[in-house]
Design a protein around this motif. Structure first.
Motif, PDB file in Angstrom:
ATOM      1  N   GLY A   1      38.675  39.598  45.679  1.00  0.00           N
ATOM      2  CA  GLY A   1      38.125  40.805  45.095  1.00  0.00           C
ATOM      3  C   GLY A   1      38.288  40.827  43.593  1.00  0.00           C
ATOM      4  O   GLY A   1      38.763  39.868  42.979  1.00  0.00           O
ATOM      5  N   ALA A   2      37.915  41.953  43.004  1.00  0.00           N
ATOM      6  CA  ALA A   2      37.951  42.105  41.561  1.00  0.00           C
ATOM      7  C   ALA A   2      39.335  42.566  41.112  1.00  0.00           C
ATOM      8  O   ALA A   2      39.863  43.551  41.618  1.00  0.00           O
ATOM      9  CB  ALA A   2      36.899  43.116  41.124  1.00  0.00           C
ATOM     10  N   ALA A   3      39.913  41.830  40.165  1.00  0.00           N
ATOM     11  CA  ALA A   3      41.184  42.248  39.588  1.00  0.00           C
ATOM     12  C   ALA A   3      40.909  43.192  38.421  1.00  0.00           C
ATOM     13  O   ALA A   3      40.010  42.975  37.619  1.00  0.00           O
ATOM     14  CB  ALA A   3      41.973  41.030  39.110  1.00  0.00           C
ATOM     15  N   ASP A   4      41.675  44.262  38.344  1.00  0.00           N
ATOM     16  CA  ASP A   4      41.517  45.236  37.266  1.00  0.00           C
ATOM     17  C   ASP A   4      42.904  45.724  36.855  1.00  0.00           C
ATOM     18  O   ASP A   4      43.411  46.713  37.383  1.00  0.00           O
ATOM     19  CB  ASP A   4      40.652  46.410  37.740  1.00  0.00           C
ATOM     20  N   PRO A   5      43.559  45.010  35.912  1.00  0.00           N
ATOM     21  CA  PRO A   5      44.927  45.378  35.513  1.00  0.00           C
ATOM     22  C   PRO A   5      45.038  46.802  34.982  1.00  0.00           C
ATOM     23  O   PRO A   5      46.121  47.378  34.951  1.00  0.00           O
ATOM     24  CB  PRO A   5      45.253  44.355  34.414  1.00  0.00           C
ATOM     25  N   GLY A   6      43.918  47.393  34.570  1.00  0.00           N
ATOM     26  CA  GLY A   6      43.960  48.757  34.049  1.00  0.00           C
ATOM     27  C   GLY A   6      44.011  49.815  35.134  1.00  0.00           C
ATOM     28  O   GLY A   6      44.270  50.989  34.853  1.00  0.00           O
ATOM     29  N   ALA A   7      43.762  49.423  36.378  1.00  0.00           N
ATOM     30  CA  ALA A   7      43.773  50.389  37.479  1.00  0.00           C
ATOM     31  C   ALA A   7      45.205  50.784  37.825  1.00  0.00           C
ATOM     32  O   ALA A   7      46.140  50.001  37.659  1.00  0.00           O
ATOM     33  CB  ALA A   7      43.082  49.809  38.697  1.00  0.00           C
ATOM     34  N   GLY A   8      45.362  51.988  38.314  1.00  0.00           N
ATOM     35  CA  GLY A   8      46.701  52.474  38.628  1.00  0.00           C
ATOM     36  C   GLY A   8      47.270  51.923  39.919  1.00  0.00           C
ATOM     37  O   GLY A   8      48.468  51.642  40.009  1.00  0.00           O
TER      38      GLY A   8
END
Length: 211
Positions: free
Chosen positions: A122-129
């Motif tokens: 899936g998509a990694a999004d380090p900015g997500a909580g």
């Protein structure tokens, strides 16, 4: 001054680097083997598998299940939410329903080992909580009681897919302090090729020493 290193030492150093790289790739694998020891449970029961996002901002991800052992009648499968597939071809969970429940409830045979492989992507999004959690729980035959754990969540195993795109396994012990669940990383095909090359090099070095 030029320092010359023995060829054998150089080969050993290269071999160590190759094996070290293999270990690094294996530890970063996105496929895990989950195994449950049900030898202390009688008859048959049920397994509850879920993959749910932490909140609506969780990065889109999926968990694909294959390699089932110890699962019962395929017709017993009960799916809820964004879950599709079959026991023969594998099941896929998608975490894009933050307000719902993504769940596979399936009959299993107690008395031995229950297992499967789960691959996260899936998509990694380090900015997500928050990320998403894949959870594993067992129920008795009557579906009235959780088995093997005293944890309030009722789960035996948790695999946390983090916003960074990594997986963090957590084992939850049962009431007598022993773990019913076990998780191990499954090396990617490239890792096996690297390991094979390293072992072949080691064998070649051993033959040269003998001759």
């Amino acid at each position: 001054m030029i320092v010359k290193f023995p060829v054998a030492s150089l080969r050993r150093a290269l071999l160590a680097l190759a094996l070290g790289a293999c270990a690094g790739v294996a530890s970063a694998a996105s496929t895990y083997h989950v195994e449950l020891d049900t030898s202390s449970f009688a008859s048959t029961g049920w397994i509850d598998l879920q993959f749910n996002p932490g909140d609506p901002s969780s990065p889109l991800a999926q968990a694909s299940l294959t390699g089932f052992t110890g699962f019962g009648d395929p017709a017993s499968a009960q799916v809820t939410g964004n879950v599709g597939g079959s026991l023969a071809g594998g099941y896929t969970f998608v975490n894009n329903d933050a307000g719902g429940l993504n769940e596979l409830f399936h009959a299993v045979d107690f008395g031995g080992k229950i297992g499967f492989n789960v691959t996260f992507s899936g998509a990694a999004d380090p900015g997500a909580g928050f990320g998403s959690v894949f959870s594993v729980a067992l129920y008795n035959q009557g579906q009235t009681a959780l088995l093997g754990t005293s944890d309030p969540s009722g789960s035996l195993v948790l695999l946390n897919w983090t916003p960074a795109g990594t997986v963090v396994p957590t084992m939850l012990n049962n009431t007598i302090g022993t773990s019913v669940g076990a998780v191990s990383a499954v090396p990617e095909p490239g890792t096996w090729l690297m390991l094979g090359a390293g072992l072949a090099l080691m064998a070649g070095m051993a033959r040269r020493r003998v001759t």
